[in-house]
Design an enzyme around this catalytic site. Structure first.
Site, PDB file in Angstrom:
ATOM      1  CG  ASP A  30      38.490 101.622  19.356  1.00 22.27           C
ATOM      2  OD1 ASP A  30      37.461 102.069  19.912  1.00 22.27           O
ATOM      3  OD2 ASP A  30      38.848 101.967  18.218  1.00 22.27           O
ATOM      4  CG  ASN A  86      32.356 109.398  23.252  1.00 23.98           C
ATOM      5  OD1 ASN A  86      32.658 110.238  24.087  1.00 23.98           O
ATOM      6  ND2 ASN A  86      33.241 108.796  22.490  1.00 23.98           N
ATOM      7  N   GLY A  92      29.720 112.899  20.754  1.00 27.03           N
ATOM      8  CA  GLY A  92      30.833 112.275  20.044  1.00 27.03           C
ATOM      9  C   GLY A  92      30.640 110.804  19.724  1.00 27.03           C
ATOM     10  CD  GLN A  93      26.358 106.467  20.932  1.00 26.53           C
ATOM     11  OE1 GLN A  93      25.601 107.294  21.462  1.00 26.53           O
ATOM     12  NE2 GLN A  93      26.116 105.166  20.947  1.00 26.53           N
ATOM     13  CG  HIS A  99      30.771 101.818  22.573  1.00 27.23           C
ATOM     14  ND1 HIS A  99      29.763 102.231  21.728  1.00 27.23           N
ATOM     15  CD2 HIS A  99      31.788 102.703  22.408  1.00 27.23           C
ATOM     16  CE1 HIS A  99      30.154 103.310  21.071  1.00 27.23           C
ATOM     17  NE2 HIS A  99      31.371 103.623  21.471  1.00 27.23           N
ATOM     18  CG  HIS A 101      35.605 104.467  24.344  1.00 24.16           C
ATOM     19  ND1 HIS A 101      36.238 104.311  23.137  1.00 24.16           N
ATOM     20  CD2 HIS A 101      34.372 104.968  24.047  1.00 24.16           C
ATOM     21  CE1 HIS A 101      35.442 104.693  22.158  1.00 24.16           C
ATOM     22  NE2 HIS A 101      34.303 105.104  22.673  1.00 24.16           N
TER      23      HIS A 101
HETATM   24  P1  5GP Z   1      32.316 106.169  19.787  1.00 24.52           P
HETATM   25  O1  5GP Z   1      32.882 107.267  18.932  1.00 24.52           O
HETATM   26  O2  5GP Z   1      30.954 105.721  19.265  1.00 24.52           O
HETATM   27  O3  5GP Z   1      32.318 106.438  21.248  1.00 24.52           O
HETATM   28  O4  5GP Z   1      33.314 104.957  19.618  1.00 24.52           O
HETATM   29  C1  5GP Z   1      33.250 104.035  18.590  1.00 24.52           C
HETATM   30  C2  5GP Z   1      34.556 103.311  18.582  1.00 24.52           C
HETATM   31  O5  5GP Z   1      34.391 102.104  17.854  1.00 24.52           O
HETATM   32  C3  5GP Z   1      35.697 104.082  17.911  1.00 24.52           C
HETATM   33  O6  5GP Z   1      36.755 104.250  18.840  1.00 24.52           O
HETATM   34  C4  5GP Z   1      36.090 103.194  16.731  1.00 24.52           C
HETATM   35  O7  5GP Z   1      37.473 103.191  16.517  1.00 24.52           O
HETATM   36  C5  5GP Z   1      35.550 101.843  17.120  1.00 24.52           C
HETATM   37  N1  5GP Z   1      35.124 100.985  16.051  1.00 24.52           N
HETATM   38  C6  5GP Z   1      34.306 101.327  15.014  1.00 24.52           C
HETATM   39  N2  5GP Z   1      34.082 100.263  14.223  1.00 24.52           N
HETATM   40  C7  5GP Z   1      34.777  99.232  14.769  1.00 24.52           C
HETATM   41  C8  5GP Z   1      34.945  97.856  14.397  1.00 24.52           C
HETATM   42  O8  5GP Z   1      34.413  97.372  13.392  1.00 24.52           O
HETATM   43  N3  5GP Z   1      35.719  97.097  15.208  1.00 24.52           N
HETATM   44  C9  5GP Z   1      36.326  97.601  16.323  1.00 24.52           C
HETATM   45  N4  5GP Z   1      37.073  96.761  17.043  1.00 24.52           N
HETATM   46  N5  5GP Z   1      36.187  98.890  16.699  1.00 24.52           N
HETATM   47  C10 5GP Z   1      35.433  99.692  15.932  1.00 24.52           C
END
Ligand code: 5GP
Ligand code: ZN
Length: 118
Positions: A30, A86, A92-93, A99, A101
């Site tokens: 991440d 999420n 919270g997505q 994906h 985590h």
């Molecule tokens: P969500 O909030 O959708 O569950 O998680 C998205 C995650 O993607 C966040 O933890 C954020 O830090 C990560 N993220 C967003 N853009 C990028 C990217 O361009 N590269 C990487 N490696 N992580 C990303």
């Protein structure tokens, strides 16, 4: 070409800090880790969220879980780890490509979202 950042990472358009890859799944660190280990397990096919997954994705969803556990072991999280999905803005997505985590390492707080409730 899609504007989806995770599709672009999966297609190799941008380099990712990759820790695992096969025909179906990519795992990378991440960008903004919340724990000593924080990787994202991503299907290469675009599924907007868990709420958009269908019966045809059943095997792929199972594979995401198995890869999550395998990678957690390879990254040294033998004592345990947390998996989070999420779903939707209300969940919270922020990146609308499914994906998982995987977070872990020293100092991981107890509780569902990392905040102890007792
Ligand atoms: P969500 O909030 O959708 O569950 O998680 C998205 C995650 O993607 C966040 O933890 C954020 O830090 C990560 N993220 C967003 N853009 C990028 C990217 O361009 N590269 C990487 N490696 N992580 C990303
Ligand atoms: Zn995508």
């Amino acid at each position: 070409m899609t504007d989806c950042i995770f599709c672009k990472l999966a297609a190799g358009v941008f380099p990712s800090n990759k820790v695992y890859e096969d025909d179906d799944v990519l795992v990378f660190h991440d960008l903004h880790p919340v724990a000593p280990v924080h990787v994202l397990v991503v299907p290469k096919t675009h599924i907007e969220s868990l709420a958009h997954a269908a019966v045809e994705h059943q095997a792929l969803l199972g594979k995401l879980m198995l890869v999550a556990a395998q990678v957690a072991g390879e990254l040294g999280l033998e004592s345990g780890f947390r998996t989070i999905i999420n779903t939707g803005a209300g969940g919270g997505q922020t990146v609308f490509h499914l994906h998982v985590h995987v977070i872990g390492g020293p100092g991981l707080p107890a509780g569902i979202v990392g905040v102890a409730t007792h």
